[in-house]
Design a protein around this motif. Structure first.
Motif, PDB file in Angstrom:
ATOM      1  N   ILE A  42       0.794  -0.987   0.051  1.00 58.64           N
ATOM      2  CA  ILE A  42       0.087  -0.072  -0.065  1.00 58.64           C
ATOM      3  C   ILE A  42       1.038   1.307   0.145  1.00 58.64           C
ATOM      4  CG2 ILE A  42      -1.738   1.318   1.535  1.00 58.64           C
ATOM      5  CD1 ILE A  42      -2.948  -1.399   2.121  1.00 58.64           C
ATOM      6  N   ALA A  43       1.874   1.331   0.826  1.00 56.11           N
ATOM      7  CA  ALA A  43       2.835   2.425   0.666  1.00 56.11           C
ATOM      8  C   ALA A  43       3.622   2.527  -0.758  1.00 56.11           C
ATOM      9  CB  ALA A  43       4.053   2.207   1.831  1.00 56.11           C
ATOM     10  N   TRP A  44       3.973   1.301  -1.225  1.00 61.64           N
ATOM     11  CA  TRP A  44       4.448   1.465  -2.636  1.00 61.64           C
ATOM     12  C   TRP A  44       3.336   2.045  -3.567  1.00 61.64           C
ATOM     13  CZ3 TRP A  44       5.227  -3.652  -6.080  1.00 61.64           C
ATOM     14  CH2 TRP A  44       5.971  -3.033  -7.127  1.00 61.64           C
ATOM     15  N   LEU A  45       2.142   1.560  -3.448  1.00 66.71           N
ATOM     16  CA  LEU A  45       1.053   2.436  -4.290  1.00 66.71           C
ATOM     17  C   LEU A  45       1.132   3.709  -4.273  1.00 66.71           C
ATOM     18  CD1 LEU A  45      -2.482   1.001  -4.667  1.00 66.71           C
ATOM     19  CD2 LEU A  45      -2.179   3.278  -4.219  1.00 66.71           C
ATOM     20  N   SER A  46       1.268   4.228  -2.721  1.00 66.78           N
ATOM     21  CA  SER A  46       0.985   5.675  -2.629  1.00 66.78           C
ATOM     22  C   SER A  46       2.409   6.425  -3.313  1.00 66.78           C
ATOM     23  CB  SER A  46       1.026   5.836  -1.237  1.00 66.78           C
ATOM     24  OG  SER A  46      -0.107   5.328  -0.486  1.00 66.78           O
ATOM     25  N   ALA A  47       3.417   5.821  -3.126  1.00 70.61           N
ATOM     26  CA  ALA A  47       4.626   6.127  -3.666  1.00 70.61           C
ATOM     27  C   ALA A  47       4.394   6.428  -5.042  1.00 70.61           C
ATOM     28  CB  ALA A  47       5.848   5.499  -3.331  1.00 70.61           C
ATOM     29  N   SER A  48       3.929   5.270  -5.749  1.00 70.53           N
ATOM     30  CA  SER A  48       3.808   5.379  -7.118  1.00 70.53           C
ATOM     31  C   SER A  48       2.699   6.392  -7.667  1.00 70.53           C
ATOM     32  CB  SER A  48       3.408   3.826  -7.743  1.00 70.53           C
ATOM     33  OG  SER A  48       4.433   2.825  -7.354  1.00 70.53           O
ATOM     34  N   LEU A  49       1.915   6.585  -7.001  1.00 67.25           N
ATOM     35  CA  LEU A  49       0.865   7.532  -7.181  1.00 67.25           C
ATOM     36  C   LEU A  49       1.426   9.085  -7.287  1.00 67.25           C
ATOM     37  CD1 LEU A  49      -2.193   7.834  -7.864  1.00 67.25           C
ATOM     38  CD2 LEU A  49      -2.794   8.115  -5.550  1.00 67.25           C
ATOM     39  N   ALA A  50       2.292   9.284  -6.278  1.00 69.53           N
ATOM     40  CA  ALA A  50       2.681  10.743  -6.112  1.00 69.53           C
ATOM     41  C   ALA A  50       3.640  10.781  -7.170  1.00 69.53           C
ATOM     42  CB  ALA A  50       3.891  10.552  -4.674  1.00 69.53           C
ATOM     43  N   ARG A  51       4.453   9.835  -7.996  1.00 71.94           N
ATOM     44  CA  ARG A  51       5.192  10.085  -9.147  1.00 71.94           C
ATOM     45  C   ARG A  51       4.559   9.894 -10.583  1.00 71.94           C
ATOM     46  NH1 ARG A  51       8.433   6.050  -6.161  1.00 71.94           N
ATOM     47  NH2 ARG A  51       7.448   4.668  -7.474  1.00 71.94           N
ATOM     48  N   ALA A  52       3.395   9.480 -10.215  1.00 77.28           N
ATOM     49  CA  ALA A  52       2.658   9.327 -11.543  1.00 77.28           C
ATOM     50  C   ALA A  52       2.288  10.361 -12.328  1.00 77.28           C
ATOM     51  CB  ALA A  52       1.362   8.345 -11.275  1.00 77.28           C
ATOM     52  N   ASP A  53       2.361  10.390 -13.740  1.00 81.40           N
ATOM     53  CA  ASP A  53       1.723  11.782 -14.345  1.00 81.40           C
ATOM     54  C   ASP A  53       1.479  11.477 -15.876  1.00 81.40           C
ATOM     55  OD1 ASP A  53       4.320  11.195 -15.540  1.00 81.40           O
ATOM     56  OD2 ASP A  53       5.013  13.273 -14.941  1.00 81.40           O
ATOM     57  N   THR A  54       1.713   9.976 -16.283  1.00 82.36           N
ATOM     58  CA  THR A  54       1.273   9.509 -17.680  1.00 82.36           C
ATOM     59  C   THR A  54       0.303   8.514 -17.682  1.00 82.36           C
ATOM     60  OG1 THR A  54       3.050   7.964 -17.613  1.00 82.36           O
ATOM     61  CG2 THR A  54       3.737   9.936 -18.388  1.00 82.36           C
ATOM     62  N   ARG A  55      -0.287   8.263 -18.670  1.00 86.58           N
ATOM     63  CA  ARG A  55      -1.150   7.003 -18.619  1.00 86.58           C
ATOM     64  C   ARG A  55      -0.816   5.649 -18.457  1.00 86.58           C
ATOM     65  NH1 ARG A  55      -4.020   3.652 -22.430  1.00 86.58           N
ATOM     66  NH2 ARG A  55      -6.399   3.640 -22.109  1.00 86.58           N
ATOM     67  N   ARG A  56       0.594   5.564 -18.992  1.00 82.31           N
ATOM     68  CA  ARG A  56       1.302   4.303 -18.561  1.00 82.31           C
ATOM     69  C   ARG A  56       1.558   4.271 -16.947  1.00 82.31           C
ATOM     70  NH1 ARG A  56       7.141   2.514 -20.724  1.00 82.31           N
ATOM     71  NH2 ARG A  56       7.346   0.522 -19.713  1.00 82.31           N
ATOM     72  N   ASP A  57       1.825   5.375 -16.256  1.00 80.04           N
ATOM     73  CA  ASP A  57       2.145   5.074 -14.852  1.00 80.04           C
ATOM     74  C   ASP A  57       0.631   4.850 -14.191  1.00 80.04           C
ATOM     75  OD1 ASP A  57       4.500   6.188 -15.000  1.00 80.04           O
ATOM     76  OD2 ASP A  57       4.229   8.346 -14.994  1.00 80.04           O
ATOM     77  N   PHE A  58      -0.373   5.402 -14.710  1.00 81.57           N
ATOM     78  CA  PHE A  58      -1.817   5.172 -14.134  1.00 81.57           C
ATOM     79  C   PHE A  58      -2.220   3.668 -14.268  1.00 81.57           C
ATOM     80  CE2 PHE A  58      -1.930   9.897 -14.308  1.00 81.57           C
ATOM     81  CZ  PHE A  58      -1.990  10.135 -13.058  1.00 81.57           C
ATOM     82  N   LYS A  59      -1.730   3.192 -15.550  1.00 77.17           N
ATOM     83  CA  LYS A  59      -2.139   1.695 -15.793  1.00 77.17           C
ATOM     84  C   LYS A  59      -1.198   0.612 -14.824  1.00 77.17           C
ATOM     85  CE  LYS A  59      -2.419  -1.575 -19.724  1.00 77.17           C
ATOM     86  NZ  LYS A  59      -2.075  -1.404 -21.129  1.00 77.17           N
ATOM     87  N   GLN A  60      -0.140   0.900 -14.633  1.00 78.93           N
ATOM     88  CA  GLN A  60       0.795   0.292 -13.831  1.00 78.93           C
ATOM     89  C   GLN A  60       0.246   0.407 -12.205  1.00 78.93           C
ATOM     90  OE1 GLN A  60       4.524   2.003 -14.325  1.00 78.93           O
ATOM     91  NE2 GLN A  60       5.202   0.566 -16.001  1.00 78.93           N
ATOM     92  N   ILE A  61      -0.270   1.534 -11.852  1.00 78.53           N
ATOM     93  CA  ILE A  61      -0.889   1.583 -10.499  1.00 78.53           C
ATOM     94  C   ILE A  61      -2.078   0.807 -10.196  1.00 78.53           C
ATOM     95  CG2 ILE A  61      -2.085   3.210  -8.954  1.00 78.53           C
ATOM     96  CD1 ILE A  61       0.023   5.318  -9.960  1.00 78.53           C
TER      97      ILE A  61
END
Length: 293
Positions: free
Chosen positions: A256-275
């Protein structure tokens, strides 16, 4: 992409297209989730063979699968234009299957889901009819509105576990915790998917949270949901005085912490797909914890 242009369609195209349309992988997960819940949480575990062979359990799960498949079909039926922008390679209705066939399959599956539920009990039938109605309005209307569509899908995800306690009432409180778990992680994933699909949604007049709030404010809202998610799980585990669950939920804090950190860095469609994929992994990890719950 012109959906009306029809290339030559083979039998294999129909099979693979139909499997994508009803999200076959998701349906397998639904079956596994309900049977694991029935065996590991409701029990008794040592009678797992008789549970698997139980006719009521079979028809209850089959009714859930039919309704879920119908929901996926009607969702794609209403979202053809949006999906052409967001996921052109995954468009099935109008490409491999005619729209009238898709609508017919949706109606048949819903009737089957309601009938199979009635075989189990009148209460299951009523819940199934409610779910069918909710899925229709979600696909036809609420999906395009802020938050309410996300909430409906997440609520029905939790219902897929809670419906078991209607007919098998043992250990309801334990099942309820996992239903809440499923609700929250599904809610996070649905909002993330809206962030992933913002381009096509905005082009066709949708009013999802990322469109009306923007990505940054939507992220802040997701952090709040994740905080509520974690707090609710620990409060409920403590209320049941279940130390094993508390330990298991502590371990789940890592992804869950990993998810939060990934969300903070996400800014592309690919990033959100990975989340979104990470949300699925967390849900599966939650199912694994049932072994020790």
């Amino acid at each position: 992409m012109n959906v009306s242009a029809r290339p030559k369609i083979t039998l294999w195209d129909y099979i693979t297209g139909s499997a994508r349309l009803v999200r076959m992988t998701n349906l397998v997960i639904v079956v596994a989730t309900q049977y694991l819940t029935r065996i590991l949480l409701i029990g008794p575990r040592h009678e797992w063979r008789s549970i698997i062979a139980n006719a009521d359990m079979f028809f209850l799960t089959l009714s859930t699968v039919c309704i879920a498949a119908a929901g996926y079909i009607i969702n794609d039926y209403f979202d053809i234009k949006i999906d052409i922008v967001n996921k052109p390679e995954r468009v099935v209705v109008g490409r491999y299957l005619k729209r009238r066939w898709a609508m017919g399959a949706h109606q048949v599956l819903n009737v089957m889901g309601a009938v199979f539920g009635l075989v189990v009990s009148p209460y299951i039938f009523v819940i199934n009819v409610f779910s069918i109605t909710l899925l229709w309005f979600y696909s036809e209307r609420y999906k395009r509105l802020p938050f309410i569509g996300n909430f409906i899908v997440s609520l029905l995800t939790g219902f897929s576990l809670l419906i078991l306690t209607v007919h098998f009432p043992v250990n309801r409180h334990l099942v309820f915790i996992y239903a809440v778990f499923s609700f929250f992680i599904s809610l996070v994933r649905e909002i993330v998917k809206d962030m992933e699909d913002i381009k096509g949604d905005e082009a066709h007049g949708c009013r999802t949270l990322p469109i009306i709030w923007g990505i940054r404010r939507t992220k802040n809202f997701l952090y709040l949901i994740l905080l509520m998610f974690v707090a609710t799980l620990f409060v409920m585990a403590r209320a049941l005085d279940n130390d094993v669950l508390i330990v298991l939920f502590f371990l789940l804090l890592i992804p869950i912490a990993w998810l939060s950190a990934s969300l903070a860095r996400a800014d592309t469609r690919r990033d959100f797909k990975q989340i979104s994929s990470l949300c699925k992994i967390i849900m599966l990890l939650g199912l694994v914890t049932m072994i020790w719950a």
